[in-house]
Design a protein around this motif. Structure first.
Motif, mmCIF file in Angstrom:
data_model
loop_
_atom_site.group_PDB
_atom_site.id
_atom_site.type_symbol
_atom_site.label_atom_id
_atom_site.label_comp_id
_atom_site.label_asym_id
_atom_site.label_seq_id
_atom_site.Cartn_x
_atom_site.Cartn_y
_atom_site.Cartn_z
ATOM 1 N N ALA A 27 0.848 -1.197 0.000
ATOM 2 C CA ALA A 27 0.000 0.000 0.000
ATOM 3 C C ALA A 27 0.882 1.244 0.000
ATOM 4 O O ALA A 27 0.845 2.069 0.907
ATOM 5 C CB ALA A 27 -0.932 -0.005 1.207
ATOM 6 N N ASP A 28 1.685 1.339 -1.041
ATOM 7 C CA ASP A 28 2.647 2.424 -1.166
ATOM 8 C C ASP A 28 2.935 2.623 -2.643
ATOM 9 O O ASP A 28 3.321 1.679 -3.360
ATOM 10 C CB ASP A 28 3.934 2.078 -0.412
ATOM 11 N N GLU A 29 2.728 3.832 -3.125
ATOM 12 C CA GLU A 29 2.848 4.112 -4.553
ATOM 13 C C GLU A 29 4.246 3.843 -5.091
ATOM 14 O O GLU A 29 4.406 3.267 -6.165
ATOM 15 C CB GLU A 29 2.440 5.560 -4.813
ATOM 16 N N TRP A 30 5.267 4.262 -4.340
ATOM 17 C CA TRP A 30 6.628 4.079 -4.838
ATOM 18 C C TRP A 30 6.982 2.610 -4.949
ATOM 19 O O TRP A 30 7.592 2.171 -5.935
ATOM 20 C CB TRP A 30 7.628 4.778 -3.915
ATOM 21 N N THR A 31 6.628 1.820 -3.930
ATOM 22 C CA THR A 31 6.973 0.399 -3.948
ATOM 23 C C THR A 31 6.336 -0.301 -5.141
ATOM 24 O O THR A 31 6.985 -1.093 -5.841
ATOM 25 C CB THR A 31 6.533 -0.271 -2.638
ATOM 26 N N LEU A 32 5.056 -0.014 -5.393
ATOM 27 C CA LEU A 32 4.387 -0.646 -6.525
ATOM 28 C C LEU A 32 5.005 -0.227 -7.857
ATOM 29 O O LEU A 32 5.123 -1.033 -8.786
ATOM 30 C CB LEU A 32 2.892 -0.310 -6.509
ATOM 31 N N LEU A 33 5.420 1.033 -7.947
ATOM 32 C CA LEU A 33 6.026 1.501 -9.198
ATOM 33 C C LEU A 33 7.410 0.893 -9.401
ATOM 34 O O LEU A 33 7.790 0.520 -10.514
ATOM 35 C CB LEU A 33 6.092 3.022 -9.198
ATOM 36 N N ILE A 34 8.168 0.757 -8.309
ATOM 37 C CA ILE A 34 9.468 0.074 -8.384
ATOM 38 C C ILE A 34 9.262 -1.369 -8.831
ATOM 39 O O ILE A 34 9.980 -1.889 -9.701
ATOM 40 C CB ILE A 34 10.183 0.139 -7.016
ATOM 41 N N LEU A 35 8.250 -2.020 -8.279
ATOM 42 C CA LEU A 35 7.946 -3.405 -8.645
ATOM 43 C C LEU A 35 7.545 -3.531 -10.112
ATOM 44 O O LEU A 35 7.937 -4.473 -10.802
ATOM 45 C CB LEU A 35 6.828 -3.953 -7.765
ATOM 46 N N ARG A 36 6.726 -2.584 -10.566
ATOM 47 C CA ARG A 36 6.306 -2.622 -11.973
ATOM 48 C C ARG A 36 7.513 -2.680 -12.896
ATOM 49 O O ARG A 36 7.585 -3.505 -13.812
ATOM 50 C CB ARG A 36 5.443 -1.411 -12.300
ATOM 51 N N HIS A 37 8.490 -1.829 -12.656
ATOM 52 C CA HIS A 37 9.670 -1.800 -13.515
ATOM 53 C C HIS A 37 10.585 -2.998 -13.245
ATOM 54 O O HIS A 37 11.234 -3.504 -14.170
ATOM 55 C CB HIS A 37 10.423 -0.484 -13.332
ATOM 56 N N SER A 177 -5.754 3.398 -9.490
ATOM 57 C CA SER A 177 -5.373 2.486 -8.411
ATOM 58 C C SER A 177 -4.722 3.225 -7.249
ATOM 59 O O SER A 177 -4.819 2.782 -6.102
ATOM 60 C CB SER A 177 -4.416 1.417 -8.947
ATOM 61 N N ARG A 178 -4.057 4.327 -7.539
ATOM 62 C CA ARG A 178 -3.425 5.110 -6.467
ATOM 63 C C ARG A 178 -4.446 5.507 -5.416
ATOM 64 O O ARG A 178 -4.146 5.530 -4.223
ATOM 65 C CB ARG A 178 -2.780 6.368 -7.052
ATOM 66 N N ALA A 179 -5.665 5.825 -5.857
ATOM 67 C CA ALA A 179 -6.699 6.261 -4.912
ATOM 68 C C ALA A 179 -7.193 5.115 -4.037
ATOM 69 O O ALA A 179 -7.726 5.349 -2.945
ATOM 70 C CB ALA A 179 -7.881 6.862 -5.672
ATOM 71 N N LEU A 180 -7.013 3.871 -4.500
ATOM 72 C CA LEU A 180 -7.569 2.721 -3.786
ATOM 73 C C LEU A 180 -6.564 2.047 -2.864
ATOM 74 O O LEU A 180 -6.930 1.604 -1.773
ATOM 75 C CB LEU A 180 -8.098 1.695 -4.791
ATOM 76 N N ILE A 181 -5.317 1.938 -3.290
ATOM 77 C CA ILE A 181 -4.336 1.239 -2.459
ATOM 78 C C ILE A 181 -3.022 2.001 -2.355
ATOM 79 O O ILE A 181 -1.983 1.431 -2.026
ATOM 80 C CB ILE A 181 -4.061 -0.180 -2.997
ATOM 81 N N GLY A 182 -3.065 3.299 -2.624
ATOM 82 C CA GLY A 182 -1.846 4.095 -2.601
ATOM 83 C C GLY A 182 -1.326 4.398 -1.217
ATOM 84 O O GLY A 182 -0.212 4.883 -1.059
ATOM 85 N N ASN A 183 -2.125 4.137 -0.181
ATOM 86 C CA ASN A 183 -1.657 4.296 1.191
ATOM 87 C C ASN A 183 -2.403 3.307 2.080
ATOM 88 O O ASN A 183 -3.398 2.704 1.679
ATOM 89 C CB ASN A 183 -1.852 5.736 1.684
ATOM 90 N N ARG A 184 -1.918 3.134 3.302
ATOM 91 C CA ARG A 184 -2.445 2.054 4.146
ATOM 92 C C ARG A 184 -3.892 2.268 4.544
ATOM 93 O O ARG A 184 -4.647 1.303 4.675
ATOM 94 C CB ARG A 184 -1.569 1.870 5.385
ATOM 95 N N TRP A 185 -4.347 3.523 4.723
ATOM 96 C CA TRP A 185 -5.736 3.739 5.112
ATOM 97 C C TRP A 185 -6.669 3.383 3.969
ATOM 98 O O TRP A 185 -7.718 2.761 4.182
ATOM 99 C CB TRP A 185 -5.962 5.180 5.544
ATOM 100 N N ALA A 186 -6.292 3.769 2.751
ATOM 101 C CA ALA A 186 -7.129 3.445 1.600
ATOM 102 C C ALA A 186 -7.226 1.934 1.425
ATOM 103 O O ALA A 186 -8.317 1.386 1.207
ATOM 104 C CB ALA A 186 -6.551 4.094 0.335
#
Length: 303
Positions: A27-37, A177-186
């Motif tokens: 639930a972190d935008e940077w981690t998911l983007l790092i993973l994508r690449h 997707s950022r709005a849904l799982i971009g942080n831990r509360w979402a």
């Protein structure tokens, strides 16, 4: 705690469960983007700096945390994915598939998903691995298992991501997707919706976030179109919130994350969440929507 990359992590009884690790890790935008690449073959610090609008300290912090969790290995200035990290491919593939069908206003093209077995560009299709039947979110019922509870599913200091904002993340990430799982509360609120929460008081009690955060997430979820409100729509505390078709279609993303976390972070009491499809246990099988054959990470080209 350093987590072994090629075998599951044994969690402590009564402590953070697998869902806490899932939210803390993904639930972190940077981690998911790092993973994508990373799933596209990127493994060097300089490559990520070139591709992402990320500062060296934030990138260093994320990679260090991903290494501690066993998601990447460290070899000089390179950070190749481990077995544990590569096993996150279903989450990235379902994210891309959902954005392709339900997203809009993409400033940059979404990643292209190609199934090497049939040669087609595809979107993933969720099926029940036990019976082989294509399954929608409505067909699957989830509930807490032996290690499941809201307090144990909330990331503690040990499972949360490192500091470092994402305000300048740019347009290249999956924007909806950022709005849904971009942080831990979402992410926690979306999980609560799938487990049946429909009222402000239920989200507040189960997720444990401040009331202002609950109200803001409910507003954002409505704007994105994954929840709709019934009743007094001007008063969040008086309305009933239900998942839309768009919201239910995001379920494979959540399910892929749950299955990954319960495979790699194992509580001694048993799973945090259990799922049922008809009269049997549900586990997710992803199919290529074009040829309807099962998908495997090695057979997918992300471009």
């Amino acid at each position: 705690m350093i987590h072994p990359p090629d075998q599951p992590t044994a969690l402590h009884a009564g402590g953070d469960n697998s869902i806490a690790f899932l939210i803390g890790v993904t639930a972190d935008e940077w981690t998911l983007l790092i993973l994508r690449h990373a799933l596209q073959g990127v493994d060097s610090f300089d490559q990520w700096l070139e591709l992402l609008p990320i500062s060296p300290p934030v990138l260093s912090g994320r990679l260090r945390r991903m290494a501690e969790l066993g998601i990447v290995a460290v070899s000089g200035d390179t950070y190749p994915l481990t077995r544990r990290g590569a096993a996150l491919w279903p989450m990235i593939v379902t994210l891309a598939g959902w954005e392709k069908v339900w997203g809009d206003d993409h400033v940059e093209p979404l990643p292209r998903l190609r199934h090497l077995r049939c040669g087609a560009d595809f979107t993933p299709l969720m099926a029940c691995g036990a019976c082989g039947e294509v399954a929608a979110a409505r067909d699957v019922v989830g509930e807490f298992g032996p290690s499941g509870s809201w307090p144990r599913s909330a990331p503690s200091a040990a499972t949360r991501r490192p500091a470092g904002g994402s305000a300048n993340l740019g347009p290249s990430f999956f924007p909806q997707s950022r709005a849904l799982i971009g942080n831990r509360w979402a992410a926690a609120m979306l999980s609560a919706a799938y487990l049946g929460a429909t009222r402000f008081s239920q989200f507040h009690r189960q997720v444990g976030a401040p009331a202002t955060v609950i109200a803001d997430r409910l507003r954002v979820f409505r704007e994105v179109g994954v929840l709709h409100a019934e009743g007094d729509q001007d008063r969040a505390d008086r309305a009933t919130f239900r998942l839309t078709d768009k919201g239910r279609a995001f379920f494979p993303v959540v399910m892929s994350g749950v299955e990954w976390s319960q495979r790699w972070y194992v509580a001694p009491e048993g799973p945090a969440l259990e799922f049922q499809h008809r009269d049997h246990r549900f586990w997710m099988l992803l199919l290529c929507a074009e040829c309807e054959k099962p998908l495997a990470g090695r057979d997918i080209e992300v471009g």
